[in-house]
Design a protein around this motif. Structure first.
Motif, PDB file in Angstrom:
ATOM      1  N   LEU A 177       0.821  -1.214   0.000  1.00  0.00           N
ATOM      2  CA  LEU A 177       0.000   0.000   0.000  1.00  0.00           C
ATOM      3  C   LEU A 177       0.858   1.269   0.000  1.00  0.00           C
ATOM      4  CD1 LEU A 177      -2.706  -1.254   2.518  1.00  0.00           C
ATOM      5  CD2 LEU A 177      -2.968  -0.967   0.046  1.00  0.00           C
ATOM      6  N   ASP A 178       2.056   1.137  -0.542  1.00  0.00           N
ATOM      7  CA  ASP A 178       2.955   2.283  -0.728  1.00  0.00           C
ATOM      8  C   ASP A 178       3.394   2.915   0.575  1.00  0.00           C
ATOM      9  OD1 ASP A 178       2.637   1.862  -3.450  1.00  0.00           O
ATOM     10  OD2 ASP A 178       1.093   3.392  -3.676  1.00  0.00           O
ATOM     11  N   CYS A 179       3.569   2.098   1.603  1.00  0.00           N
ATOM     12  CA  CYS A 179       4.060   2.588   2.887  1.00  0.00           C
ATOM     13  C   CYS A 179       5.419   1.959   3.184  1.00  0.00           C
ATOM     14  CB  CYS A 179       3.097   2.227   4.024  1.00  0.00           C
ATOM     15  SG  CYS A 179       1.487   3.031   3.915  1.00  0.00           S
ATOM     16  N   CYS A 207     -14.672   2.273  -4.026  1.00  0.00           N
ATOM     17  CA  CYS A 207     -13.765   3.422  -3.902  1.00  0.00           C
ATOM     18  C   CYS A 207     -14.470   4.747  -4.177  1.00  0.00           C
ATOM     19  CB  CYS A 207     -12.572   3.246  -4.844  1.00  0.00           C
ATOM     20  SG  CYS A 207     -11.462   1.916  -4.341  1.00  0.00           S
ATOM     21  N   GLY A 264      -4.930  -1.455   5.862  1.00  0.00           N
ATOM     22  CA  GLY A 264      -5.599  -0.462   5.030  1.00  0.00           C
ATOM     23  C   GLY A 264      -5.921   0.806   5.796  1.00  0.00           C
ATOM     24  N   ALA A 318      -2.596   2.621   6.414  1.00  0.00           N
ATOM     25  CA  ALA A 318      -2.147   3.213   5.151  1.00  0.00           C
ATOM     26  C   ALA A 318      -2.989   4.431   4.803  1.00  0.00           C
ATOM     27  CB  ALA A 318      -2.231   2.177   4.033  1.00  0.00           C
ATOM     28  N   GLY A 319      -4.303   4.348   5.048  1.00  0.00           N
ATOM     29  CA  GLY A 319      -5.159   5.502   4.787  1.00  0.00           C
ATOM     30  C   GLY A 319      -4.737   6.711   5.597  1.00  0.00           C
ATOM     31  N   HIS A 357      -1.617   8.125   4.195  1.00  0.00           N
ATOM     32  CA  HIS A 357      -1.885   8.855   2.955  1.00  0.00           C
ATOM     33  C   HIS A 357      -2.735  10.105   3.177  1.00  0.00           C
ATOM     34  CE1 HIS A 357       0.020   6.168   0.053  1.00  0.00           C
ATOM     35  NE2 HIS A 357      -0.486   5.139   0.715  1.00  0.00           N
ATOM     36  N   ALA A 415     -11.227   2.452   3.778  1.00  0.00           N
ATOM     37  CA  ALA A 415     -10.187   1.878   2.926  1.00  0.00           C
ATOM     38  C   ALA A 415      -9.727   0.535   3.479  1.00  0.00           C
ATOM     39  CB  ALA A 415      -9.010   2.846   2.808  1.00  0.00           C
ATOM     40  N   ASP A 444      -3.355  -3.117  -3.617  1.00  0.00           N
ATOM     41  CA  ASP A 444      -2.457  -1.980  -3.756  1.00  0.00           C
ATOM     42  C   ASP A 444      -3.243  -0.732  -3.380  1.00  0.00           C
ATOM     43  OD1 ASP A 444      -4.008  -1.326  -6.000  1.00  0.00           O
ATOM     44  OD2 ASP A 444      -2.500  -2.042  -7.426  1.00  0.00           O
ATOM     45  N   TRP A 445      -2.569   0.410  -3.280  1.00  0.00           N
ATOM     46  CA  TRP A 445      -3.258   1.588  -2.801  1.00  0.00           C
ATOM     47  C   TRP A 445      -4.379   2.042  -3.739  1.00  0.00           C
ATOM     48  CZ3 TRP A 445      -4.932   3.698   1.173  1.00  0.00           C
ATOM     49  CH2 TRP A 445      -5.364   5.025   1.193  1.00  0.00           C
ATOM     50  N   ALA A 470      -8.121   3.065  -2.302  1.00  0.00           N
ATOM     51  CA  ALA A 470      -8.185   4.490  -2.023  1.00  0.00           C
ATOM     52  C   ALA A 470      -9.486   5.083  -2.526  1.00  0.00           C
ATOM     53  CB  ALA A 470      -7.000   5.220  -2.675  1.00  0.00           C
TER      54      ALA A 470
END
Length: 312
Positions: free
Chosen positions: A49-51, A244, A267, A270-271, A274, A284, A304-305, A309
């Motif tokens: 999740l791009d973290c 989403c 999630g 990660a939210g 973000h 999310a 994935d994000w 998102a």
């Protein structure tokens, strides 16, 4: 900013039977060995999740553990805080019926259960830089207390893990910014008597509110297929599964329940990382959990994000 996760690191064996699992006989099944443990599942999902995520815990010295470390690193999890020990690595064996329901499970978590204060210190550079720490209640109570104290002013999140382990978080409730639990875990954590406990388990909102009164800043409580409860000092909200773009989403087609709660945690964290408000971050997290329910394994290949998102 990195996130740091502390907790169980397991080698999971997941069996998916082609018929209902019965006692006292063998059942044909497909078996898969994967990374597991709450903190590990959360860390692997956060990496997707791009973290930036650093994982801390203890593994044994088996060749399988070497392979697990290499896999985690390849998936983007920072492994510099993972210690090695003489006990066997943690293992979890789960048996699933054809509908994805968990028929039985056993766990050998001695290597995590015997961690003492100081065992996960000193901190690595990534842990020092992390603005959010996540703890799972697989860790012993004294270690959880030490980590909560060491966290300083960082955001601190935790998962109750199970009814048997939830009470380990009791001493650090006033320090928690975010607690993930289900109804039964909440009752165990509150330490209520049998009669009060039964009433609280029936009244999820009351149990969530009691945890907030105990000092937790926000509680995310799962209730099976019902909407998740988000309790804060401002009140209680029900958060349902949405797409989403905010439309109501159909219930997931359950393949495997393994890791769904961990995906909700990842999630949500990660939210927040973000920049989403807490309620949107929980939504999310619910989309991440739904993706996980629809696949075999604790971390969905489709996760994935962009997949979870909000688009508006």
């Amino acid at each position: 900013m990195p996130i740091a996760a502390f907790g169980a690191i397991h080698l999971d064996t997941i069996a998916h039977a082609d018929r209902r699992i019965l006692r006292e006989t063998s059942t044909p099944a497909a078996l898969a060995v994967r990374p597991g443990g709450v903190a590990t599942n959360v860390a692997r999902a956060l990496a997707r999740l791009d973290c930036r995520i650093a994982l801390a815990g203890r593994l044994g010295r088996e060749a399988e553990a070497d392979g697990l470390l290499a896999q985690l690193a390849a998936e983007g999890v920072e492994t510099g805080a993972i210690r090695r020990g003489e006990l066997p690595s943690g293992r979890y064996l789960a048996l699933h019926d054809p509908d994805g329901a968990l028929a039985a499970a056993v766990v050998d978590a001695r290597i995590t259960e015997t961690l003492e204060p100081g065992a996960l210190l000193p901190l690595t550079e990534a842990q020092e830089a992390a603005g959010c720490w996540f703890l799972d209640a697989n860790l012993p109570k004294p270690l959880l207390v030490e980590l909560a104290e060491t966290a300083g002013e960082r955001m601190l999140a935790a998962d109750a893990v199970s009814r048997a382990k939830a009470a380990r978080l009791g001493p650090i409730l006033p320090r928690l910014d975010l607690l993930f639990c289900n109804r039964a875990e909440a009752v165990a954590l509150l330490g209520r008597g049998e009669e009060d406990g039964e009433q609280l388990e029936e009244d999820s909102a009351e149990a969530a509110s009691a945890l907030v009164e105990a000092g937790v800043k926000a509680v995310v409580m799962t209730r099976g297929a019902a909407p998740v409860l988000l309790a804060t000092g401002s009140g209680i909200d029900e958060i349902s599964l949405t797409t989403c773009d905010g439309a109501a989403a159909p219930p997931p087609r359950i393949v495997d329940v393994t890791g769904a709660g961990d995906a909700l945690i990842a999630g949500t964290l990660a939210g927040l990382e973000h920049g989403l408000p807490l309620a949107q971050a929980v939504a999310a997290g619910m989309r991440a959990a739904a993706l996980t329910l629809e696949c075999a394994g604790a971390v969905a290949d489709a996760l994935d994000w962009p997949a979870i998102a909000p688009t508006k």
